[in-house]
Design a protein around this motif. Structure first.
Motif, mmCIF file in Angstrom:
data_model
loop_
_atom_site.group_PDB
_atom_site.id
_atom_site.type_symbol
_atom_site.label_atom_id
_atom_site.label_comp_id
_atom_site.label_asym_id
_atom_site.label_seq_id
_atom_site.Cartn_x
_atom_site.Cartn_y
_atom_site.Cartn_z
ATOM 1 N N HIS A 226 0.787 -1.230 0.000
ATOM 2 C CA HIS A 226 0.000 0.000 0.000
ATOM 3 C C HIS A 226 0.818 1.280 0.000
ATOM 4 O O HIS A 226 0.244 2.377 -0.025
ATOM 5 C CB HIS A 226 -0.936 0.001 1.210
ATOM 6 C CG HIS A 226 -1.821 -1.208 1.281
ATOM 7 N ND1 HIS A 226 -2.813 -1.463 0.355
ATOM 8 C CD2 HIS A 226 -1.836 -2.250 2.156
ATOM 9 C CE1 HIS A 226 -3.411 -2.594 0.657
ATOM 10 N NE2 HIS A 226 -2.843 -3.101 1.741
ATOM 11 N N GLY A 227 2.132 1.207 0.062
ATOM 12 C CA GLY A 227 2.947 2.414 0.091
ATOM 13 C C GLY A 227 3.015 3.015 1.480
ATOM 14 O O GLY A 227 2.933 2.308 2.489
ATOM 15 N N GLU A 228 3.143 4.342 1.561
ATOM 16 C CA GLU A 228 3.299 4.990 2.861
ATOM 17 C C GLU A 228 2.037 4.834 3.705
ATOM 18 O O GLU A 228 0.930 5.099 3.251
ATOM 19 C CB GLU A 228 3.600 6.479 2.691
ATOM 20 C CG GLU A 228 3.791 7.187 4.029
ATOM 21 C CD GLU A 228 4.031 8.680 3.910
ATOM 22 O OE1 GLU A 228 3.773 9.399 4.895
ATOM 23 O OE2 GLU A 228 4.477 9.130 2.830
ATOM 24 N N ILE A 229 2.256 4.420 4.961
ATOM 25 C CA ILE A 229 1.119 4.223 5.870
ATOM 26 C C ILE A 229 1.295 4.962 7.194
ATOM 27 O O ILE A 229 0.364 5.020 8.005
ATOM 28 C CB ILE A 229 0.880 2.725 6.164
ATOM 29 C CG1 ILE A 229 2.132 2.077 6.771
ATOM 30 C CG2 ILE A 229 0.442 1.996 4.900
ATOM 31 C CD1 ILE A 229 1.908 0.652 7.259
ATOM 32 N N GLU A 230 2.490 5.530 7.414
ATOM 33 C CA GLU A 230 2.754 6.118 8.732
ATOM 34 C C GLU A 230 3.968 7.036 8.622
ATOM 35 O O GLU A 230 4.862 6.795 7.817
ATOM 36 C CB GLU A 230 3.036 4.976 9.717
ATOM 37 C CG GLU A 230 2.984 5.323 11.170
ATOM 38 C CD GLU A 230 3.130 4.062 12.019
ATOM 39 O OE1 GLU A 230 3.940 4.098 12.976
ATOM 40 O OE2 GLU A 230 2.459 3.054 11.732
ATOM 41 N N ARG A 231 4.001 8.096 9.468
ATOM 42 C CA ARG A 231 5.133 9.015 9.438
ATOM 43 C C ARG A 231 5.354 9.605 10.824
ATOM 44 O O ARG A 231 4.401 9.978 11.513
ATOM 45 C CB ARG A 231 4.881 10.127 8.419
ATOM 46 C CG ARG A 231 6.020 11.123 8.237
ATOM 47 C CD ARG A 231 5.651 12.187 7.208
ATOM 48 N NE ARG A 231 5.498 11.613 5.879
ATOM 49 C CZ ARG A 231 6.196 11.985 4.813
ATOM 50 N NH1 ARG A 231 7.130 12.921 4.934
ATOM 51 N NH2 ARG A 231 5.992 11.420 3.637
ATOM 52 N N HIS A 232 6.638 9.719 11.202
ATOM 53 C CA HIS A 232 6.998 10.306 12.483
ATOM 54 C C HIS A 232 8.082 11.358 12.261
ATOM 55 O O HIS A 232 8.968 11.169 11.431
ATOM 56 C CB HIS A 232 7.514 9.238 13.456
ATOM 57 C CG HIS A 232 6.542 8.121 13.684
ATOM 58 N ND1 HIS A 232 5.542 8.185 14.628
ATOM 59 C CD2 HIS A 232 6.396 6.919 13.067
ATOM 60 C CE1 HIS A 232 4.830 7.070 14.599
ATOM 61 N NE2 HIS A 232 5.335 6.290 13.656
ATOM 62 N N THR A 233 8.006 12.462 13.013
ATOM 63 C CA THR A 233 8.943 13.562 12.852
ATOM 64 C C THR A 233 9.555 13.922 14.183
ATOM 65 O O THR A 233 8.874 13.962 15.203
ATOM 66 C CB THR A 233 8.232 14.792 12.263
ATOM 67 O OG1 THR A 233 7.653 14.449 11.003
ATOM 68 C CG2 THR A 233 9.206 15.940 12.065
ATOM 69 N N CYS A 234 10.863 14.208 14.162
ATOM 70 C CA CYS A 234 11.547 14.711 15.353
ATOM 71 C C CYS A 234 12.363 15.924 14.947
ATOM 72 O O CYS A 234 13.300 15.821 14.152
ATOM 73 C CB CYS A 234 12.459 13.623 15.947
ATOM 74 S SG CYS A 234 13.259 14.139 17.491
#
Length: 217
Positions: A204-212
């Motif tokens: 499905h490709g990108e499913i989640e993202r986190h940033t710091c």
């Protein structure tokens, strides 16, 4: 690294990308590869040692959570020579570890197919962003035809973060973690720095993202 690794799920594969300009200067003369003077903090030997230890720390953190870790080190316009020594040192450090792959690849472009995803990376200097779709399709004809989710990861444009949709692929322009030196400050650059962990599903490709961000530290 600690925060992002903790936030991401324990996937089988991890791809860790150094997008270039990891070293602000490319020599003990404190200049970029082409000789532009830059501000640095410390001597070249100390900087190189700290850089290597930072990368080892990050890779070890990823290795503790993921089954396989691939590390891409891309040459930047600031460190077109220094990146080779970093990649070679990391390759030697992990050469006996079958779970960590650190290629020493002189090519400006790197590619990886993951299920229906195709990833590519380059620093971004000397290129027109609008040409990246055609470059990927030309360099990886079979993978292009066999995938649905195609993403470029580039650096270089430190002052902004842009997700640009081209025909057939998406371009992610990452921010830098570097502090602002005199030249960038005088030129009006006021970028914010951060790192991201992006989770992709093979189907499905990108499913989640986190940033710091730097401010969070």
């Amino acid at each position: 690294i600690d925060r992002l690794v903790a936030a991401a799920p324990a996937t089988r594969d991890a791809l860790f990308i150094n997008l270039g300009d990891f070293f602000h200067s490319d020599s003990s003369a404190n200049t970029t590869t082409r000789g532009t003077p830059v501000d640095v903090d410390g001597r070249a030997t100390k900087i190189g040692n700290v850089a290597l230890r930072c990368m080892i720390y990050a890779i070890d953190k990823l290795r503790a959570k993921h089954e396989r870790v691939t590390v891409w080190n891309k040459p930047g316009n600031h460190d077109a020579n220094a990146w080779r020594y970093l990649a070679a040192a990391l390759n030697a450090y992990y050469h006996a570890d079958s779970r960590v792959d650190v290629p020493v690849d002189p090519c400006k472009f790197s590619y990886m197919k993951f299920g229906k995803c195709l990833f590519a990376s380059t620093h971004g200097d000397g290129l027109k962003i609008d040409n990246l779709s055609m470059i990927m399709a030309t360099d990886r004809k079979e993978e292009w035809g066999g995938t649905e989710h195609r993403t470029w990861f580039i650096g270089h444009f430190h002052h902004k973060q842009v997700v640009k949709d081209l025909t057939g692929c998406t371009v992610e322009i990452a921010r830098t973690l570097a502090g602002t030196d005199k030249w960038h400050h005088d030129s009006g650059y006021r970028s914010k720095g951060d790192m991201q962990a992006i989770v992709f599903d093979a189907e499905h490709g990108e499913i989640e993202r986190h940033t710091c961000g730097v401010s969070m530290l």
